[in-house]
Design an enzyme around this catalytic site. Structure first.
Site, PDB file in Angstrom:
ATOM      1  N   HIS A  58       0.794  -1.228   0.000  1.00  0.00           N
ATOM      2  CA  HIS A  58       0.000   0.000   0.000  1.00  0.00           C
ATOM      3  C   HIS A  58       0.834   1.290   0.000  1.00  0.00           C
ATOM      4  CE1 HIS A  58      -3.279  -2.706   0.877  1.00  0.00           C
ATOM      5  NE2 HIS A  58      -2.715  -3.082   2.005  1.00  0.00           N
TER       6      HIS A  58
HETATM    7  C1  BDR Z   1      -3.780   1.351   4.580  1.00  0.00           C
HETATM    8  O1  BDR Z   1      -4.281   1.221   5.904  1.00  0.00           O
HETATM    9  C2  BDR Z   1      -3.217   1.093   6.814  1.00  0.00           C
HETATM   10  O2  BDR Z   1      -3.458   0.043   7.676  1.00  0.00           O
HETATM   11  C3  BDR Z   1      -1.997   0.763   5.999  1.00  0.00           C
HETATM   12  O3  BDR Z   1      -0.816   1.240   6.616  1.00  0.00           O
HETATM   13  C4  BDR Z   1      -2.274   1.458   4.694  1.00  0.00           C
HETATM   14  O4  BDR Z   1      -1.897   2.811   4.760  1.00  0.00           O
HETATM   15  C5  BDR Z   1      -4.246   0.181   3.756  1.00  0.00           C
HETATM   16  O5  BDR Z   1      -5.641   0.157   3.682  1.00  0.00           O
END
Ligand code: BDR
Ligand code: CA
Length: 315
Positions: A240
């Site tokens: 992500h």
């Molecule tokens: C996002 O949510 C957070 O838990 C992760 O770090 C990322 O930024 C993914 O949905």
């Protein structure tokens, strides 16, 4: 391209990979990290961020503490089930001390925007509370920071925190809507792309054969993979936050990213936190919608995760 980047993080495992990638990549001039609640509480996020900068020998990069809860208040919920109680899969350093700064995240964002007008790029990879508060404190911020890259949203893909909402957006939908309403251009790097070019066991093995940074990444990924095993049936993980950084610095090559009108569901119904974008251009080759300021990344050339793993293993 070597961009001045401010990373706004809620430092869990994938934030850690983004911070380390920013720290070791020559494409990025990491000027500061601001921290927010999200995966962990804001103090833990600041401590984790400091731990990572120290690992990368970048302890001169300032770390500011930001929002401790979403705009509308309430008790924040964290993501220990994904990132571990310390946010780093048990590899955090409870004794780490962020380099002292008297500034809050909002103060740091505003000061740096004045120091680097037109040149500072914000990459926000947690709930958007800090950005919303910065806009509230100074609505002229977008005049100096024209572009922001956000890890957030699920546009054609399903959500991860709810059937339709991605975690960063659903954690503070009111903040996300304020960020969308501001006069800057946002590029949304959401689950449509972060769940595609994934980090795999092969990447983890390459990292484990690297130096201190590579081995640390391998350790935290090992923990992260356990969560994704339950989600996908494979030991792998969504990339992500580091993919948002890659898009911001141009290393992740974007193939499809139409500019479209968008909004966030801020109701209390089942759609809360859903990112609603006008993607009807799918039938016409994704033309930009005239007047739309924000882009939704829908396709990225494969290979960024490979590049990242090599970079971090060699660091
Ligand atoms: C996002 O949510 C957070 O838990 C992760 O770090 C990322 O930024 C993914 O949905
Ligand atoms: Ca994050």
């Amino acid at each position: 391209m070597n961009r001045k980047i401010l990373l706004d993080v809620d430092t869990g495992i994938d934030d850690a990979l983004a911070i380390l990638t920013a720290a070791v990549s020559i494409r990025v001039d990491l000027v500061a990290c601001t921290t927010t609640w999200g995966n962990v509480d804001v103090d833990t996020a600041a401590r984790n961020t400091a731990t990572l900068l120290e690992l990368a020998e970048l302890d001169g990069v300032p770390v500011a503490r930001g929002a401790a809860r979403p705009l509308r208040g309430g008790t924040p919920g964290y993501a220990a089930h994904v990132h571990g109680a310390d946010g780093l899969g048990g590899f955090g350093d409870a004794g780490a001390v962020p380099s002292p700064t008297a500034e809050t995240a909002v103060e740091m964002i505003l000061r740096l925007s004045h120091e680097h007008p037109g040149d500072l790029h914000i990459v926000a990879v947690g709930p958007l509370t800090n950005l919303a508060l910065a806009l509230e404190a100074d609505p002229t911020l977008p005049e100096r920071v024209p572009e922001v890259t956000i890890m957030g949203g699920a546009f054609l893909a399903p959500g991860n925190a709810t059937p339709v909402a991605e975690a960063n957006i659903v954690n503070d939908p009111e903040a996300a809507q304020r960020v969308i309403d501001a006069a800057w251009s946002c590029t949304f790097v959401g689950l449509d792309v972060t769940m595609r070019d994934m980090l795999t066991e092969q990447h983890r093995e390459a990292l484990s054969a690297g130096g201190d940074i590579g081995r640390f990444c391998s350790d935290i990924l090992d923990y992260y993979f356990d969560f994704y095993l339950g989600e996908t049936g494979r030991r792998c993980a969504g990339n992500h936050d580091a993919l948002a950084l890659g898009v911001a610095c141009g290393k992740a090559v974007v193939r499809t990213a139409p500019a479209v009108p968008m909004m966030v569901d801020t109701t209390d119904g089942p759609g809360r936190g859903q990112t609603i974008a006008d993607l009807r251009g799918i039938y016409r080759g994704w033309p930009d919608v005239p007047g739309a300021r924000h882009r939704v990344v829908l396709e990225v050339e494969p290979g960024y995760a490979d590049w990242m793993a090599q970079l971090l293993a060699a660091a």
